[in-house]
Design a protein around this motif. Structure first.
Motif, PDB file in Angstrom:
ATOM      1  N   LEU A  16       0.854  -1.194   0.000  1.00 50.41           N
ATOM      2  CA  LEU A  16       0.000   0.000   0.000  1.00 50.41           C
ATOM      3  C   LEU A  16       0.882   1.234   0.000  1.00 50.41           C
ATOM      4  N   ILE A  17       0.579   2.165  -0.891  1.00 45.71           N
ATOM      5  CA  ILE A  17       1.273   3.455  -0.865  1.00 45.71           C
ATOM      6  C   ILE A  17       0.220   4.529  -0.662  1.00 45.71           C
ATOM      7  N   TYR A  18       0.445   5.351   0.356  1.00 49.85           N
ATOM      8  CA  TYR A  18      -0.408   6.516   0.581  1.00 49.85           C
ATOM      9  C   TYR A  18       0.498   7.718   0.462  1.00 49.85           C
ATOM     10  N   ILE A  19       0.094   8.714  -0.296  1.00 51.68           N
ATOM     11  CA  ILE A  19       0.875   9.962  -0.279  1.00 51.68           C
ATOM     12  C   ILE A  19      -0.062  11.138  -0.063  1.00 51.68           C
ATOM     13  N   ASP A  20       0.471  12.073   0.678  1.00 50.32           N
ATOM     14  CA  ASP A  20      -0.237  13.304   1.002  1.00 50.32           C
ATOM     15  C   ASP A  20       0.737  14.424   0.637  1.00 50.32           C
ATOM     16  N   TYR A 143      -5.999  -6.354  -3.390  1.00 50.64           N
ATOM     17  CA  TYR A 143      -6.511  -6.830  -2.098  1.00 50.64           C
ATOM     18  C   TYR A 143      -7.542  -5.830  -1.582  1.00 50.64           C
ATOM     19  N   PHE A 144      -8.711  -6.307  -1.227  1.00 51.06           N
ATOM     20  CA  PHE A 144      -9.711  -5.401  -0.645  1.00 51.06           C
ATOM     21  C   PHE A 144     -10.656  -6.158   0.276  1.00 51.06           C
ATOM     22  N   GLN A 145     -10.688  -5.746   1.519  1.00 46.23           N
ATOM     23  CA  GLN A 145     -11.610  -6.328   2.496  1.00 46.23           C
ATOM     24  C   GLN A 145     -12.591  -5.245   2.905  1.00 46.23           C
ATOM     25  N   PRO A 146     -13.857  -5.316   2.453  1.00 45.11           N
ATOM     26  CA  PRO A 146     -14.784  -4.242   2.840  1.00 45.11           C
ATOM     27  C   PRO A 146     -14.916  -4.161   4.357  1.00 45.11           C
ATOM     28  N   GLN A 147     -14.916  -2.964   4.870  1.00 46.62           N
ATOM     29  CA  GLN A 147     -15.140  -2.751   6.303  1.00 46.62           C
ATOM     30  C   GLN A 147     -16.585  -2.297   6.485  1.00 46.62           C
ATOM     31  N   GLN A 148     -17.078  -2.492   7.685  1.00 46.43           N
ATOM     32  CA  GLN A 148     -18.482  -2.131   7.931  1.00 46.43           C
ATOM     33  C   GLN A 148     -18.573  -0.804   8.680  1.00 46.43           C
ATOM     34  N   GLU A 149     -19.681  -0.121   8.460  1.00 47.62           N
ATOM     35  CA  GLU A 149     -19.930   1.112   9.230  1.00 47.62           C
ATOM     36  C   GLU A 149     -21.416   1.194   9.560  1.00 47.62           C
ATOM     37  N   LYS A 150     -21.726   2.036  10.515  1.00 48.30           N
ATOM     38  CA  LYS A 150     -23.123   2.198  10.927  1.00 48.30           C
ATOM     39  C   LYS A 150     -23.887   3.016   9.889  1.00 48.30           C
ATOM     40  N   SER A 151     -25.144   2.621   9.640  1.00 47.99           N
ATOM     41  CA  SER A 151     -26.011   3.442   8.790  1.00 47.99           C
ATOM     42  C   SER A 151     -27.315   3.634   9.563  1.00 47.99           C
ATOM     43  N   TYR A 152     -27.530   4.871  10.019  1.00 50.90           N
ATOM     44  CA  TYR A 152     -28.708   5.109  10.875  1.00 50.90           C
ATOM     45  C   TYR A 152     -29.995   5.057  10.064  1.00 50.90           C
ATOM     46  N   ARG A 209      -8.240   3.464   8.121  1.00 49.15           N
ATOM     47  CA  ARG A 209      -9.273   2.886   7.247  1.00 49.15           C
ATOM     48  C   ARG A 209      -8.672   2.340   5.958  1.00 49.15           C
ATOM     49  N   LEU A 210      -7.701   3.054   5.407  1.00 52.64           N
ATOM     50  CA  LEU A 210      -7.074   2.603   4.162  1.00 52.64           C
ATOM     51  C   LEU A 210      -6.320   1.299   4.412  1.00 52.64           C
ATOM     52  N   ILE A 211      -5.573   1.288   5.510  1.00 54.21           N
ATOM     53  CA  ILE A 211      -4.750   0.112   5.816  1.00 54.21           C
ATOM     54  C   ILE A 211      -5.646  -1.087   6.122  1.00 54.21           C
ATOM     55  N   ASP A 212      -6.668  -0.885   6.935  1.00 54.55           N
ATOM     56  CA  ASP A 212      -7.578  -1.981   7.297  1.00 54.55           C
ATOM     57  C   ASP A 212      -8.217  -2.606   6.063  1.00 54.55           C
ATOM     58  N   SER A 213      -8.636  -1.773   5.125  1.00 56.86           N
ATOM     59  CA  SER A 213      -9.367  -2.301   3.965  1.00 56.86           C
ATOM     60  C   SER A 213      -8.443  -2.900   2.920  1.00 56.86           C
ATOM     61  N   CYS A 214      -7.233  -2.360   2.795  1.00 58.04           N
ATOM     62  CA  CYS A 214      -6.433  -2.718   1.620  1.00 58.04           C
ATOM     63  C   CYS A 214      -5.173  -3.522   1.898  1.00 58.04           C
ATOM     64  N   THR A 215      -4.940  -3.917   3.153  1.00 56.20           N
ATOM     65  CA  THR A 215      -3.756  -4.748   3.415  1.00 56.20           C
ATOM     66  C   THR A 215      -4.061  -5.809   4.469  1.00 56.20           C
ATOM     67  N   PRO A 216      -3.429  -6.978   4.340  1.00 55.42           N
ATOM     68  CA  PRO A 216      -3.509  -7.964   5.417  1.00 55.42           C
ATOM     69  C   PRO A 216      -2.465  -7.637   6.493  1.00 55.42           C
ATOM     70  N   GLN A 217      -2.552  -8.301   7.617  1.00 52.47           N
ATOM     71  CA  GLN A 217      -1.545  -8.162   8.684  1.00 52.47           C
ATOM     72  C   GLN A 217      -0.158  -8.426   8.100  1.00 52.47           C
TER      73      GLN A 217
END
Ligand SMILES: C[S@@+](CC[C@H](N)C(=O)[O-])C[C@H]1O[C@@H](n2cnc3c(N)ncnc32)[C@H](O)[C@@H]1O
Length: 401
Positions: A16-20, A143-152, A209-217
């Motif tokens: 994963l590469i993130y740049i800001d 690699y992509f693992q969808p993460q869950q979030e609340k939807s009211y 969030r980026l790391i959780d969704s797009c990379t394994p441990q």
């Protein structure tokens, strides 16, 4: 990046590469520095330039700078890897076109909108309250693992649909859905625990969030415009490996301190840019001795930072009013502006690989370094001050028998 590719054979190795990067705001960004002296109570905060985002005020210059680096990032990415480019309204749309060219239009996965509430407003346009994160994958098999979030639920009331699990918290009823591409997250506030004081610091909640969704441990994450090391701090906490790079001394200093405090284990590499006039301008005094340890084959190396002086004619980036006081403090406590120093036990004349980074914290600066070993030769000592000046010297320790 070229060094990682050529010397470390890391083509296709980063997950994963993130740049800001600078956003092409055409501004200069300052960081505030506070001196803490036991002798003088009140010292004004000192402003110093952290980095410039001006690029000769030329969008083409900016895009060329970024494009040349994006090609290298593409080569470093694994086939299952992802790239995130964090920008705002200034340049996001031009960089999108670059990325389409370099990665391919089909590799464009998401435009993530980070929405926040802080910052100013205008009478001439809608208040600008979001950044854009462009998400590209190297190949179609990313690699992509969808993460869950609340939807009211509407009206926060239960729907009671068959087969739909519903939950309730203090706001009301909700279901869990796959995370969407608009994220409302607070900026790093003045009182936030993760605040480093580095300008334009991004929240770890975002990089998490980026790391959780797009990379394994255990995956390897990198940030080539790392600033104060936000991606690295997230990655380390989430059990991923990381590389953080920055061209600014101040940024490296903040990142090094932050990661050291977080208990991360890391190597610190420094690539000399000798054309920079701020290298080696200070006069430093180091005491280094080697003495035998009684009843053992081992020896003890002791290194002590004794003195640090900037040249008389060096222009301190402080107001005229603060200058006399600052000069007075520095004659009494010359080490007060040293923010970090480090010792390399096997200097190779090229890359500085410190054993440990001794950086200033609330208790001050540790001025002694010790190491135990069988043999010690010359050592490399690097010292960085609060203004980002960096000095380096090779020292021959005095040997006692
Ligand atoms: C927006 S800041 C990054 C902030 C970071 N995400 C954080 O949370 O602290 C951009 C960074 O890019 C760095 N930078 C600018 N040009 C660079 C270059 N050519 N190579 C590496 N870093 C660069 C600047 O020194 C600055 O620290």
């Amino acid at each position: 990046m070229a060094w990682l590719l050529n010397e470390k054979q890391m083509e296709g190795k980063i997950d994963l590469i993130y740049i800001d990067p600078p956003f092409f705001t055409q501004n200069k960004f300052n960081s505030e520095i506070k001196l803490r002296s036991k002798r003088v109570r009140t010292l004004a905060a000192i402003k110093t330039t952290a980095y410039s985002d001006q690029f000769n005020r030329s969008l083409p210059d900016y895009l060329v700078m970024l494009a040349s680096r994006l090609y290298l990032m593409r080569d470093l990415l694994a086939d299952s890897g992802s790239l995130f480019v964090h920008l705002d309204w200034h340049a996001a749309h031009y960089v999108k076109i670059l990325l389409d060219e370099i990665f391919g239009e089909k590799r464009f996965v998401n435009e993530i909108i980070w929405h926040y509430k802080s910052g100013g407003v205008s009478r001439r346009h809608f208040a600008r309250k979001h950044d854009t994160i462009l998400f590209y994958s190297k190949t179609a098999n990313y690699y992509f693992q969808p993460q869950q979030e609340k939807s009211y639920n509407r009206g926060f009331k239960p729907y009671r649909f068959k087969g739909v699990r519903e939950y309730k918290d203090e706001r009301g009823w909700y279901t869990m859905v796959n995370r969407k591409d608009v994220w409302l997250l607070p900026m790093v506030g003045r009182t936030s625990a993760e605040r480093t004081g580095y300008v334009t610091q991004k929240p770890e909640a975002l990089t998490d969030r980026l790391i959780d969704s797009c990379t394994p441990q255990g995956a390897l994450c990198a940030d080539f415009f790392g600033g104060s090391g936000t991606l690295a701090a997230s990655a380390d906490r989430l059990g991923r490996k990381w590389i953080s790079v920055d061209s600014g001394e101040l940024a490296c200093l903040y990142a090094g301190q932050r990661l050291a405090r977080a208990g991360a284990a890391f190597d610190f590499y420094r690539f000399e840019e000798t054309e920079k006039n701020q290298l080696n301008i200070a006069a430093i005094k180091i005491d280094a001795t080697v003495e035998p340890l009684v009843g053992s084959e081992q020896k003890r190396l002791r290194v002590r930072l004794v003195d640090y002086r900037l040249p008389e004619d060096w222009t301190f980036p402080v107001s005229q009013e603060d200058l006399p006081l600052l000069r007075q403090v520095l004659t009494q406590e010359p080490l007060l502006i040293v923010s970090a120093w480090s010792v390399d036990l096997k200097p190779d004349g090229n890359i500085h690989r410190p054993e440990r980074l001794l950086s200033r914290d609330n208790d001050g600066l540790a001025i002694e370094f010790e190491a135990i070993g069988r043999q010690f030769g010359s050592i490399g000592v690097a010292v960085t001050d609060l203004f980002g000046n960096r000095s380096y010297m090779i020292v021959e320790p005095k040997e006692f028998v």
